[in-house]
Each structure stands twice: as structure tokens, then as C-alpha cells.
Design a protein around this motif. Structure first.
Motif, PDB file in Angstrom:
ATOM      1  N   LYS A  56       0.859  -1.190   0.000  1.00  0.00           N
ATOM      2  CA  LYS A  56       0.000   0.000   0.000  1.00  0.00           C
ATOM      3  C   LYS A  56       0.889   1.233   0.000  1.00  0.00           C
ATOM      4  N   ARG A  57       0.434   2.219  -0.717  1.00  0.00           N
ATOM      5  CA  ARG A  57       1.212   3.456  -0.820  1.00  0.00           C
ATOM      6  C   ARG A  57       1.371   4.107   0.553  1.00  0.00           C
ATOM      7  N   THR A  58       0.349   4.097   1.388  1.00  0.00           N
ATOM      8  CA  THR A  58       0.435   4.701   2.733  1.00  0.00           C
ATOM      9  C   THR A  58       1.492   3.987   3.575  1.00  0.00           C
ATOM     10  N   ASN A  59       1.521   2.644   3.443  1.00  0.00           N
ATOM     11  CA  ASN A  59       2.547   1.895   4.183  1.00  0.00           C
ATOM     12  C   ASN A  59       3.943   2.233   3.672  1.00  0.00           C
ATOM     13  N   LEU A  60       4.073   2.350   2.373  1.00  0.00           N
ATOM     14  CA  LEU A  60       5.376   2.683   1.785  1.00  0.00           C
ATOM     15  C   LEU A  60       5.822   4.078   2.221  1.00  0.00           C
ATOM     16  N   ASP A  61       4.865   5.044   2.192  1.00  0.00           N
ATOM     17  CA  ASP A  61       5.197   6.405   2.648  1.00  0.00           C
ATOM     18  C   ASP A  61       5.577   6.407   4.132  1.00  0.00           C
ATOM     19  N   LYS A  62       4.832   5.611   4.902  1.00  0.00           N
ATOM     20  CA  LYS A  62       5.104   5.551   6.344  1.00  0.00           C
ATOM     21  C   LYS A  62       6.498   4.967   6.607  1.00  0.00           C
ATOM     22  N   ILE A  63       6.837   3.878   5.929  1.00  0.00           N
ATOM     23  CA  ILE A  63       8.163   3.270   6.153  1.00  0.00           C
ATOM     24  C   ILE A  63       9.268   4.188   5.666  1.00  0.00           C
ATOM     25  N   ARG A  64       9.012   4.892   4.539  1.00  0.00           N
ATOM     26  CA  ARG A  64      10.005   5.859   4.045  1.00  0.00           C
ATOM     27  C   ARG A  64      10.234   6.944   5.106  1.00  0.00           C
ATOM     28  N   LYS A  65       9.120   7.452   5.671  1.00  0.00           N
ATOM     29  CA  LYS A  65       9.242   8.494   6.714  1.00  0.00           C
ATOM     30  C   LYS A  65      10.012   7.954   7.920  1.00  0.00           C
ATOM     31  N   ASN A  66       9.674   6.714   8.310  1.00  0.00           N
ATOM     32  CA  ASN A  66      10.373   6.112   9.461  1.00  0.00           C
ATOM     33  C   ASN A  66      11.869   5.938   9.189  1.00  0.00           C
ATOM     34  N   VAL A  67      12.205   5.478   8.001  1.00  0.00           N
ATOM     35  CA  VAL A  67      13.624   5.306   7.633  1.00  0.00           C
ATOM     36  C   VAL A  67      14.321   6.658   7.610  1.00  0.00           C
ATOM     37  N   THR A  68      13.650   7.655   7.019  1.00  0.00           N
ATOM     38  CA  THR A  68      14.242   9.003   6.972  1.00  0.00           C
ATOM     39  C   THR A  68      14.435   9.551   8.377  1.00  0.00           C
ATOM     40  N   ASP A  69      13.437   9.361   9.229  1.00  0.00           N
ATOM     41  CA  ASP A  69      13.568   9.822  10.623  1.00  0.00           C
ATOM     42  C   ASP A  69      14.731   9.116  11.329  1.00  0.00           C
ATOM     43  N   SER A  70      14.825   7.809  11.122  1.00  0.00           N
ATOM     44  CA  SER A  70      15.931   7.049  11.752  1.00  0.00           C
ATOM     45  C   SER A  70      17.278   7.536  11.239  1.00  0.00           C
ATOM     46  N   LEU A  71      17.356   7.778   9.920  1.00  0.00           N
ATOM     47  CA  LEU A  71      18.613   8.275   9.358  1.00  0.00           C
ATOM     48  C   LEU A  71      18.947   9.658   9.927  1.00  0.00           C
ATOM     49  N   ASN A  72      17.915  10.508  10.071  1.00  0.00           N
ATOM     50  CA  ASN A  72      18.163  11.837  10.645  1.00  0.00           C
ATOM     51  C   ASN A  72      18.653  11.723  12.093  1.00  0.00           C
ATOM     52  N   VAL A  73      18.035  10.788  12.849  1.00  0.00           N
ATOM     53  CA  VAL A  73      18.488  10.574  14.233  1.00  0.00           C
ATOM     54  C   VAL A  73      19.945  10.116  14.237  1.00  0.00           C
ATOM     55  N   PHE A  74      20.261   9.164  13.331  1.00  0.00           N
ATOM     56  CA  PHE A  74      21.641   8.671  13.269  1.00  0.00           C
ATOM     57  C   PHE A  74      22.606   9.774  12.840  1.00  0.00           C
ATOM     58  N   LYS A  75      22.150  10.636  11.906  1.00  0.00           N
ATOM     59  CA  LYS A  75      22.996  11.763  11.490  1.00  0.00           C
ATOM     60  C   LYS A  75      23.260  12.688  12.676  1.00  0.00           C
ATOM     61  N   ASP A  76      22.196  12.999  13.425  1.00  0.00           N
ATOM     62  CA  ASP A  76      22.370  13.853  14.611  1.00  0.00           C
ATOM     63  C   ASP A  76      23.323  13.211  15.613  1.00  0.00           C
ATOM     64  N   GLN A  77      23.124  11.902  15.805  1.00  0.00           N
ATOM     65  CA  GLN A  77      24.019  11.196  16.726  1.00  0.00           C
ATOM     66  C   GLN A  77      25.451  11.205  16.201  1.00  0.00           C
ATOM     67  N   LEU A  78      25.601  11.056  14.897  1.00  0.00           N
ATOM     68  CA  LEU A  78      26.931  11.085  14.286  1.00  0.00           C
ATOM     69  C   LEU A  78      27.577  12.447  14.478  1.00  0.00           C
ATOM     70  N   VAL A  79      26.796  13.518  14.295  1.00  0.00           N
ATOM     71  CA  VAL A  79      27.314  14.872  14.511  1.00  0.00           C
ATOM     72  C   VAL A  79      27.762  15.020  15.967  1.00  0.00           C
ATOM     73  N   THR A  80      26.929  14.515  16.902  1.00  0.00           N
ATOM     74  CA  THR A  80      27.273  14.592  18.326  1.00  0.00           C
ATOM     75  C   THR A  80      28.542  13.798  18.617  1.00  0.00           C
ATOM     76  N   VAL A  81      28.617  12.596  18.018  1.00  0.00           N
ATOM     77  CA  VAL A  81      29.807  11.754  18.223  1.00  0.00           C
ATOM     78  C   VAL A  81      31.051  12.457  17.675  1.00  0.00           C
ATOM     79  N   LYS A  82      30.904  13.048  16.480  1.00  0.00           N
ATOM     80  CA  LYS A  82      32.048  13.763  15.893  1.00  0.00           C
ATOM     81  C   LYS A  82      32.462  14.936  16.774  1.00  0.00           C
ATOM     82  N   LYS A  83      31.456  15.656  17.285  1.00  0.00           N
ATOM     83  CA  LYS A  83      31.751  16.800  18.157  1.00  0.00           C
ATOM     84  C   LYS A  83      32.461  16.327  19.428  1.00  0.00           C
ATOM     85  N   ASP A  84      31.923  15.238  20.028  1.00  0.00           N
ATOM     86  CA  ASP A  84      32.565  14.683  21.232  1.00  0.00           C
ATOM     87  C   ASP A  84      33.984  14.216  20.923  1.00  0.00           C
ATOM     88  N   LEU A  85      34.133  13.565  19.767  1.00  0.00           N
ATOM     89  CA  LEU A  85      35.457  13.086  19.372  1.00  0.00           C
ATOM     90  C   LEU A  85      36.431  14.242  19.208  1.00  0.00           C
TER      91      LEU A  85
END
Length: 198
Positions: A56-85
Motif C-alpha cells: 500500500k502506498r500509505t505503508n510505503l510512505d510511512k516506512i520511508r518516513k520512518n527510515v528518513t527519521d531514523s537516518l536523521n536521528v543517526f545523522k544527529d548522533q553522528l554529529v554529536t559523536v564527531k563533536k565529542d570526538l
């Protein structure tokens, strides 16, 4: 630096997957759970058409949003890790500079402890000790030499005094004998003159 970041991310993903996998998994849905469980959920609720899955298109959009959100969280965490490093690297550089400065101060303190100025020249304590003991040994040797010379001179002087006293006694005895002889000769002369007929 990129390899370290990638390795850090992979370790983080593996750890996150492991921790989430260890917890009780909630009922599958697109609103909770890991990305992998959400894909499994989509796979299970999707229809089959020949060898394809119809999503279903709604499911596909939802999973895309979830993946994008997870990637954004990981990017933020990566930025924090880089800053800490970066902060840690700066701290390490600062600590290394402090350690180097402390090592220099320690070297200077040890050098100052082991040396001092003597007659305006810096000299190491062991060298000073060696010089002082050498001077003490030389002076002791000189003292012993002069004591030996003094005792030899004292013996020579004592012998010379004794010889002088003996010579003076002989001279005095010789003088007495000479005076006695002169008196005798004078008496004999006087007696001879008195005996001569006038």
C-alpha cells in the motif's frame, strides 16, 4: 577519519539492533519497533501478485518516513559523536602539551637538584663530590709527605744537635787540656827560669 566514523556507525547500528532484539518485541506495526521489523510487517501485510508483493502506498510512505527519521536521528548522533570526538582530541592534545611541559619541568628540577653553581660555573653534584674528594686526598697526601719530611728533618736536627753537643764537649775538653798544658808549660818555664843561676 571516515573509516573510524563508518566503523563507529556500524558498531552503533549492530549494538542498537542487538539491544532492540534482546527486548521483548511489541506487536508488529509501522508505528513502533525497528526498521527491520517494520519491513517484516509490510512484507506480511502486503498482497502477493505472481512473484511480486503489492505494498500500500500509505505503508510505503510511512516506512520511508520512518527510515528518513531514523537516518536523521543517526545523522544527529553522528554529529554529536564527531563533536565529542573532536573535543576529546582537543583535550588529549591539551593533556599531551601539559604532560610535555611537566616533563620539561621535571627534567629542569632534577637538573637543578643534581647541580649548583660553584665559583660562577654550573657543576654537577657528582663532579663536585669527585673534585672535593680528589682535593682532600691530595691534601692528605701532602700532609703525610710533610709530616714525613718533618720527622726526617727532626731526626737530622736532633743528630746535628747531638753532634754539636759532642763537638762542644770535645772542644771544651780540648780547651781545658790545652789550658792545662799551657799552665804546665808556664810552670815548667817559670821553674826552669828560677833554677837557672844568675
Amino acid at each position: 577519519m571516515k573509516k573510524a566514523t563508518i566503523i563507529g556507525l556500524l558498531t552503533f547500528f549492530a549494538f542498537t539492533t542487538y539491544v532492540v532484539g534482546q527486548q521483548e518485541e511489541p506487536a508488529p506495526s509501522l508505528n513502533s519497533g525497528t526498521i527491520s521489523s517494520q519491513f517484516d510487517y509490510i512484507n506480511s501485510v502486503s498482497n502477493n501478485f505472481q512473484e511480486y508483493k503489492v505494498v500500500k502506498r500509505t505503508n510505503l510512505d510511512k516506512i520511508r518516513k520512518n527510515v528518513t527519521d531514523s537516518l536523521n536521528v543517526f545523522k544527529d548522533q553522528l554529529v554529536t559523536v564527531k563533536k565529542d570526538l573532536k573535543e576529546r582530541q582537543e583535550q588529549i592534545a591539551g593533556l599531551e602539551a601539559q604532560m610535555s611541559e611537566l616533563q620539561d619541568q621535571l627534567t629542569l628540577a632534577v637538573s637543578e637538584r643534581d647541580s649548583f653553581e660553584f665559583l660562577g660555573m654550573p657543576i654537577h653534584k657528582s663532579a663536585y663530590s669527585s673534585i672535593m674528594w680528589t682535593i682532600v686526598l691530595i691534601l692528605t697526601g701532602a700532609l703525610l709527605f710533610f709530616l714525613f719530611q718533618y720527622s726526617q728533618s727532626h731526626k737530622v736536627i736532633s743528630k746535628a744537635r747531638k753532634d754539636l753537643e759532642d763537638t762542644m764537649e770535645e772542644f771544651e775538653q780540648h780547651r781545658k787540656n790545652t789550658l792545662e798544658r799551657e799552665r804546665k808549660l808556664k810552670r815548667e818555664l817559670v821553674d826552669a827560669m828560677n833554677k837557672r843561676p844568675v
